[in-house]
Scaffold this motif. Structure first.
Motif, PDB file in Angstrom:
ATOM      1  N   PRO A   1       0.769  -1.232   0.000  1.00 52.11           N
ATOM      2  CA  PRO A   1       0.000   0.000   0.000  1.00 52.11           C
ATOM      3  C   PRO A   1       0.804   1.287   0.000  1.00 52.11           C
ATOM      4  CG  PRO A   1       0.083  -0.917   2.195  1.00 52.11           C
ATOM      5  CD  PRO A   1       0.782  -1.882   1.289  1.00 52.11           C
ATOM      6  N   ASP A   2       2.159   1.245   0.053  1.00 53.27           N
ATOM      7  CA  ASP A   2       2.846   2.523   0.165  1.00 53.27           C
ATOM      8  C   ASP A   2       2.726   3.329  -1.121  1.00 53.27           C
ATOM      9  OD1 ASP A   2       5.143   2.377  -1.542  1.00 53.27           O
ATOM     10  OD2 ASP A   2       6.174   1.146  -0.068  1.00 53.27           O
ATOM     11  N   VAL A   3       2.938   4.636  -1.023  1.00 53.47           N
ATOM     12  CA  VAL A   3       2.689   5.572  -2.116  1.00 53.47           C
ATOM     13  C   VAL A   3       3.499   5.228  -3.356  1.00 53.47           C
ATOM     14  CG1 VAL A   3       2.894   7.987  -2.802  1.00 53.47           C
ATOM     15  CG2 VAL A   3       2.075   7.403  -0.518  1.00 53.47           C
ATOM     16  N   ARG A   4       4.732   4.773  -3.178  1.00 51.64           N
ATOM     17  CA  ARG A   4       5.564   4.451  -4.336  1.00 51.64           C
ATOM     18  C   ARG A   4       4.979   3.313  -5.145  1.00 51.64           C
ATOM     19  NH1 ARG A   4      10.566   2.562  -2.081  1.00 51.64           N
ATOM     20  NH2 ARG A   4       9.232   2.100  -0.340  1.00 51.64           N
ATOM     21  N   HIS A   5       4.146   2.496  -4.550  1.00 49.67           N
ATOM     22  CA  HIS A   5       3.565   1.358  -5.243  1.00 49.67           C
ATOM     23  C   HIS A   5       2.049   1.456  -5.298  1.00 49.67           C
ATOM     24  CE1 HIS A   5       7.506  -0.383  -5.279  1.00 49.67           C
ATOM     25  NE2 HIS A   5       7.588  -0.216  -3.974  1.00 49.67           N
ATOM     26  N   SER A   6       1.560   2.671  -5.420  1.00 50.80           N
ATOM     27  CA  SER A   6       0.119   2.886  -5.485  1.00 50.80           C
ATOM     28  C   SER A   6      -0.421   2.415  -6.825  1.00 50.80           C
ATOM     29  CB  SER A   6      -0.198   4.372  -5.312  1.00 50.80           C
ATOM     30  OG  SER A   6       0.241   5.079  -6.456  1.00 50.80           O
ATOM     31  N   THR A   7      -1.719   2.525  -7.007  1.00 52.19           N
ATOM     32  CA  THR A   7      -2.349   2.165  -8.270  1.00 52.19           C
ATOM     33  C   THR A   7      -1.713   2.939  -9.416  1.00 52.19           C
ATOM     34  OG1 THR A   7      -4.391   1.705  -7.132  1.00 52.19           O
ATOM     35  CG2 THR A   7      -4.546   2.048  -9.491  1.00 52.19           C
ATOM     36  N   LEU A   8      -1.275   4.170  -9.171  1.00 52.91           N
ATOM     37  CA  LEU A   8      -0.632   4.942 -10.224  1.00 52.91           C
ATOM     38  C   LEU A   8       0.639   4.258 -10.701  1.00 52.91           C
ATOM     39  CD1 LEU A   8      -1.028   8.581  -8.910  1.00 52.91           C
ATOM     40  CD2 LEU A   8      -2.251   7.490 -10.774  1.00 52.91           C
ATOM     41  N   ALA A   9       1.363   3.617  -9.812  1.00 48.77           N
ATOM     42  CA  ALA A   9       2.606   2.967 -10.193  1.00 48.77           C
ATOM     43  C   ALA A   9       2.364   1.583 -10.784  1.00 48.77           C
ATOM     44  CB  ALA A   9       3.526   2.852  -8.982  1.00 48.77           C
ATOM     45  N   GLN A  10       1.246   0.940 -10.465  1.00 50.48           N
ATOM     46  CA  GLN A  10       0.947  -0.402 -10.940  1.00 50.48           C
ATOM     47  C   GLN A  10       0.054  -0.309 -12.150  1.00 50.48           C
ATOM     48  OE1 GLN A  10      -0.881  -2.575  -7.846  1.00 50.48           O
ATOM     49  NE2 GLN A  10       0.652  -2.043  -6.336  1.00 50.48           N
ATOM     50  N   SER A  11       0.636  -0.118 -13.303  1.00 49.90           N
ATOM     51  CA  SER A  11      -0.166   0.018 -14.503  1.00 49.90           C
ATOM     52  C   SER A  11       0.352  -0.911 -15.581  1.00 49.90           C
ATOM     53  CB  SER A  11      -0.162   1.463 -14.964  1.00 49.90           C
ATOM     54  OG  SER A  11       1.161   1.868 -15.130  1.00 49.90           O
TER      55      SER A  11
ATOM     56  N   ALA B   1      -6.377  23.586 -12.227  1.00 51.15           N
ATOM     57  CA  ALA B   1      -4.945  23.373 -11.968  1.00 51.15           C
ATOM     58  C   ALA B   1      -4.200  23.156 -13.279  1.00 51.15           C
ATOM     59  CB  ALA B   1      -4.753  22.174 -11.053  1.00 51.15           C
ATOM     60  N   ALA B   2      -2.957  23.576 -13.295  1.00 49.83           N
ATOM     61  CA  ALA B   2      -2.117  23.413 -14.478  1.00 49.83           C
ATOM     62  C   ALA B   2      -1.941  21.930 -14.795  1.00 49.83           C
ATOM     63  CB  ALA B   2      -0.761  24.059 -14.234  1.00 49.83           C
ATOM     64  N   GLY B   3      -2.051  21.589 -16.058  1.00 49.04           N
ATOM     65  CA  GLY B   3      -1.799  20.230 -16.512  1.00 49.04           C
ATOM     66  C   GLY B   3      -2.927  19.247 -16.358  1.00 49.04           C
ATOM     67  N   VAL B   4      -4.117  19.682 -15.945  1.00 52.51           N
ATOM     68  CA  VAL B   4      -5.235  18.755 -15.740  1.00 52.51           C
ATOM     69  C   VAL B   4      -6.084  18.608 -17.007  1.00 52.51           C
ATOM     70  CG1 VAL B   4      -7.383  18.377 -14.462  1.00 52.51           C
ATOM     71  CG2 VAL B   4      -5.307  19.052 -13.257  1.00 52.51           C
ATOM     72  N   ALA B   5      -6.224  19.649 -17.771  1.00 54.71           N
ATOM     73  CA  ALA B   5      -7.124  19.647 -18.933  1.00 54.71           C
ATOM     74  C   ALA B   5      -6.649  18.697 -20.036  1.00 54.71           C
ATOM     75  CB  ALA B   5      -7.245  21.057 -19.485  1.00 54.71           C
TER      76      ALA B   5
ATOM     77  N   GLY C   1       3.414  13.437 -15.862  1.00 53.68           N
ATOM     78  CA  GLY C   1       3.069  14.802 -15.476  1.00 53.68           C
ATOM     79  C   GLY C   1       2.255  14.864 -14.195  1.00 53.68           C
ATOM     80  N   ALA C   2       2.557  15.862 -13.371  1.00 52.26           N
ATOM     81  CA  ALA C   2       1.855  16.010 -12.094  1.00 52.26           C
ATOM     82  C   ALA C   2       0.356  16.216 -12.291  1.00 52.26           C
ATOM     83  CB  ALA C   2       2.448  17.169 -11.301  1.00 52.26           C
ATOM     84  N   GLY C   3      -0.049  16.986 -13.304  1.00 58.82           N
ATOM     85  CA  GLY C   3      -1.464  17.216 -13.573  1.00 58.82           C
ATOM     86  C   GLY C   3      -2.180  15.929 -13.955  1.00 58.82           C
ATOM     87  N   TRP C   4      -1.555  15.129 -14.810  1.00 57.29           N
ATOM     88  CA  TRP C   4      -2.153  13.860 -15.217  1.00 57.29           C
ATOM     89  C   TRP C   4      -2.270  12.937 -14.014  1.00 57.29           C
ATOM     90  CZ3 TRP C   4      -1.598   8.690 -15.108  1.00 57.29           C
ATOM     91  CH2 TRP C   4      -2.414   7.942 -15.961  1.00 57.29           C
ATOM     92  N   ARG C   5      -1.193  12.832 -13.228  1.00 54.79           N
ATOM     93  CA  ARG C   5      -1.219  11.941 -12.066  1.00 54.79           C
ATOM     94  C   ARG C   5      -2.294  12.355 -11.073  1.00 54.79           C
ATOM     95  NH1 ARG C   5       4.493  12.655 -11.120  1.00 54.79           N
ATOM     96  NH2 ARG C   5       3.862  12.928  -8.970  1.00 54.79           N
ATOM     97  N   ALA C   6      -2.447  13.668 -10.864  1.00 51.11           N
ATOM     98  CA  ALA C   6      -3.482  14.142  -9.932  1.00 51.11           C
ATOM     99  C   ALA C   6      -4.871  13.803 -10.463  1.00 51.11           C
ATOM    100  CB  ALA C   6      -3.347  15.647  -9.718  1.00 51.11           C
TER     101      ALA C   6
END
Length: 150
Positions: A23-33, A66-70, A98-103
């Motif tokens: 469950p740690d942040v480095r291995h979140s769903t975002l990292a497991q793709s 926010a920047a990078g979300v659109a 990108g931070a916007g995409w990840r958010a």
């Protein structure tokens, strides 16, 4: 096709994602793709699938200004059971750095989880799906997003 359509879906076979790393942040769903590939739908019509996953949009609240979300398309591989619960995934497809995409992707994942169990039709048997959510549609404040045409 309506301008404010809610989601796009792909069809075809799916490869199972790798094992979870915890469950740690480095291995979140975002990292497991997994790389994008078509996915096999359950035994329901495309319109039924669109109705099911359009239930996510009212729960999705990205920071649209926010920047990078659109302009992002965020796809997940997941499996639903017959009661509309997510029993595998959601796993991101083609993540971006990108931070916007990840958010936006994280808020979409949270919206998917908040939306379950989905309201499914009688006799729904579940299946593997790849819903795609679009930030331009959720961030359009004119009217509520509507499902895409088939």
């Amino acid at each position: 096709m309506p301008l404010l359509a809610a989601l796009l879906l792909s069809t075809g076979p799916i490869q199972e994602p790798g094992p979870s790393r915890g469950p740690d942040v480095r291995h979140s769903t975002l990292a497991q793709s997994v790389p994008a590939r078509p996915i096999r739908r359950g035994a329901v019509s495309g319109e039924t699938v669109r109705r099911i996953f359009s239930q996510v949009y009212p729960n999705w609240t990205p920071t649209c200004d926010a920047a990078g979300v659109a302009g992002h398309r965020i796809a997940f591989d997941l499996t639903l059971d017959g009661d509309g619960r997510i029993v595998a995934g959601p796993t991101l497809v083609r993540p971006q750095d990108g931070a916007g995409w990840r958010a936006a992707a994280e808020t979409a994942r949270q919206a998917l989880l908040r939306s379950t169990p989905f309201d499914v039709p009688p006799g729904f048997s579940g299946g593997e799906y790849r819903p795609t959510f679009r930030t331009d549609r959720v961030c359009a404040h004119d009217e509520a997003p509507q499902p895409d045409e088939p």
